[in-house]
Scaffold this active site. Structure first.
Site, short mmCIF file in Angstrom:
data_model
loop_
_atom_site.label_atom_id
_atom_site.label_comp_id
_atom_site.label_asym_id
_atom_site.label_seq_id
_atom_site.Cartn_x
_atom_site.Cartn_y
_atom_site.Cartn_z
CG ASN A 94 -3.83 1.46 -0.89
OD1 ASN A 94 -2.78 2.10 -0.94
ND2 ASN A 94 -4.21 0.66 -1.87
NE ARG A 122 -3.39 -2.68 2.18
CZ ARG A 122 -4.71 -2.51 2.27
NH1 ARG A 122 -5.22 -1.38 2.64
NH2 ARG A 122 -5.51 -3.51 1.96
CB THR A 123 0.34 4.67 -1.21
OG1 THR A 123 -0.06 4.17 -2.47
CG2 THR A 123 1.23 5.88 -1.42
CG LEU A 124 3.00 1.73 3.63
CD1 LEU A 124 3.95 0.65 4.09
CD2 LEU A 124 1.87 1.89 4.63
CD GLN A 125 8.64 5.78 1.76
OE1 GLN A 125 9.22 6.83 1.86
NE2 GLN A 125 9.27 4.61 1.78
#
Lengths: 264, 213
Positions: free
Chosen positions: A144, A40-43
């Protein structure tokens, strides 16, 4: 191994699948939910900095610089962050630029769909703002997020429109808006310009443009991730939207000559 | 709840450089100090005198490097009296090194000591983070230096004149400024030789141009 997803925008209908699984009433979306191991887009990786916008007496103006930063590296210096959706609507994003491009593609495809259907209905800034809010909130609720802050500007029912949506799904409308560093360093300046004119109805296009330029200058001085080349979008109430650029920002460094060492 | 940037050390994000030529050295630096992504000082002077003929270019923590430079300047002032002559660049570099090396666990400081003395002419000594001391004909440091190593390696040649060195430093610092978010502002230059120090400033709009796409 999860199947490679080439374009989630074109696969399966988006946000219309009924919630008939254990996802607590939240609509299923492509392969992310059925593949819990998926990243998932974590940064944010490649990022855009501030977006600024202000209403004036005959429309609304929005500016964003053309830099895509890769951490501290000024990697992509000519990235357009302003999207012209149609004659009455523009949008610009800060934050992760891959997520921005993904969303922009979806929006563009929707706009094409609307043209194909020839029903005379097109995105209005308010409807885009509303849709974007739902999308961002939905992604946030599934942990996410699309790591962006969007500003939507245009003409709604004959009046200037300006709306903000961020990655948490927080959304609001205002007479002047800014994202990122701009919200710390520039909102005050924009609000002062509005106050001096007695509201946006008293603000001319020239004054609004120069206020935004002054703000961009402050950002170029004080934000490590800002750049001196920018795009400008002007949506007059009575005329089609226009995105112009790249414009170059002049800056004043004469004070540097007065500085020598750090002590007497 | 304090904002992000107030909790972060003030760093000289930085691009610094020094080049030896026959008869002296040319040193250069950008002028941006940052605290996280906020620019706390856009017109910082990172070229700091240690003696009349020896300068240091500072990178890393602004507080650490300023405090250490003050120390070294005091110490060298004293040595001038006790040795009865201008300290050599090599001596100044070693004084700097001993502080940086012995306190390496508690410091975030990387400097380039450069200057001129009677004994060996123009010299550049690079002292990176761990406290290593190495003399080099050309040295660069700071976060911005990573973006220009290719350019430095391709363009540097020994035996340049002081004017060529100044152009080389100005061009290199300018390229780094354009790519490194932690470097910016103006380019400060200094030429150090037998006659002392001549300082220059290249304003932001006068920085050598290059491909902008």
């Amino acid at each position: 191994l999860f199947p490679l997803q080439f374009s989630s925008a074109m696969s399966a209908s988006f946000y219309t699948k009924p919630a008939n699984n254990g996802n607590a009433g939240v609509a299923m979306e492509t392969s992310w939910d059925s593949n819990p191991g998926r990243q998932r887009t974590l940064q944010p990786i490649t990022t855009g900095a501030s977006v600024l916008a202000i209403k004036y007496n005959a429309g609304v103006i929005m500016v964003a610089d053309t830099l895509g930063s890769y951490g501290s590296l000024a990697k992509f210096r000519s990235i357009p962050r302003v999207l012209r959706v149609n004659d009455a609507t523009v949008a610009a994003a800060s934050g992760d630029l891959a997520d921005m491009q993904f969303l922009n593609t979806v929006v563009e495809n929707h706009a094409i769909d609307e043209e194909i259907h020839e029903h005379g209905i097109a995105y209005s800034p308010a409807s885009l703002h509303s849709w974007l809010t739902r999308v961002m909130y939905n992604r946030r609720s599934r942990i996410n997020p699309l790591w962006n802050t969007y500003i939507v500007a245009g003409t709604e029912a004959g009046q200037p429109f300006l709306g903000y949506v961020n990655m948490l799904g927080v959304a609001f409308k205002e007479d002047c808006l800014a994202t990122g560093f701009g919200s710390h360093l520039c909102l005050g300046l924009l609000r002062e310009a509005l106050d001096a004119a007695g509201g946006y109805a008293g603000l001319t296009e020239e004054t609004a443009t120069s206020a935004l330029e002054a703000c961009l200058r402050v950002l170029y001085y004080r934000d490590c991730r800002a750049y001196n080349q920018y795009q400008l979008a002007n949506v007059p109430v009575a005329k089609p939207a226009q995105v112009s650029g790249p414009h170059f920002l002049q800056s004043d460094w004469s004070v540097a000559k007065l500085v020598k060492h750090y002590t007497e | 709840m304090l904002a992000d940037w107030t909790q972060q050390e003030v760093l000289t994000g930085t691009t610094i450089m020094a080049v030896e030529y026959n008869g002296g050295v040319v040193i250069g630096a950008d002028s941006r100090t940052s605290s996280g992504t906020y620019v706390t000082n856009r017109t910082q002077d990172k070229l700091t005198p240690l003696t009349e003929y020896i300068y240091c270019c500072r990178s890393g923590s602004a507080a650490d490097t300023q405090a250490i430079a003050d120390h070294v300047r005091y110490y060298l002032d004293f040595s001038r009296i006790s040795q009865g002559r201008e300290p050599t660049v090599r001596y100044a570099a070693h004084v700097m090194q001993s502080i940086l090396y012995n306190n390496r666990d508690n410091l975030s400081a990387a400097v380039i000591v450069a200057g001129w003395d009677e004994v060996n002419g123009g010299q550049v000594y690079c002292i990176p983070l761990g406290g290593l001391l190495v003399r080099q004909p050309m040295a660069a440091g700071g976060s911005g230096s990573t973006y220009i190593w290719g350019h430095l390696d391709a363009q540097f040649k020994p035996g340049m004149t002081d004017t060529e060195c100044q152009e080389f430093v100005a061009k290199s610092v300018s390229l780094a400024i354009k790519r490194d978010g932690s470097s910016g502002g103006v380019c400060r230059l200094a030429v150090i030789n037998r006659s002392g120090v001549q300082r220059r400033i290249i304003m932001h709009e006068d920085l050598p141009k290059s491909y902008d796409g």
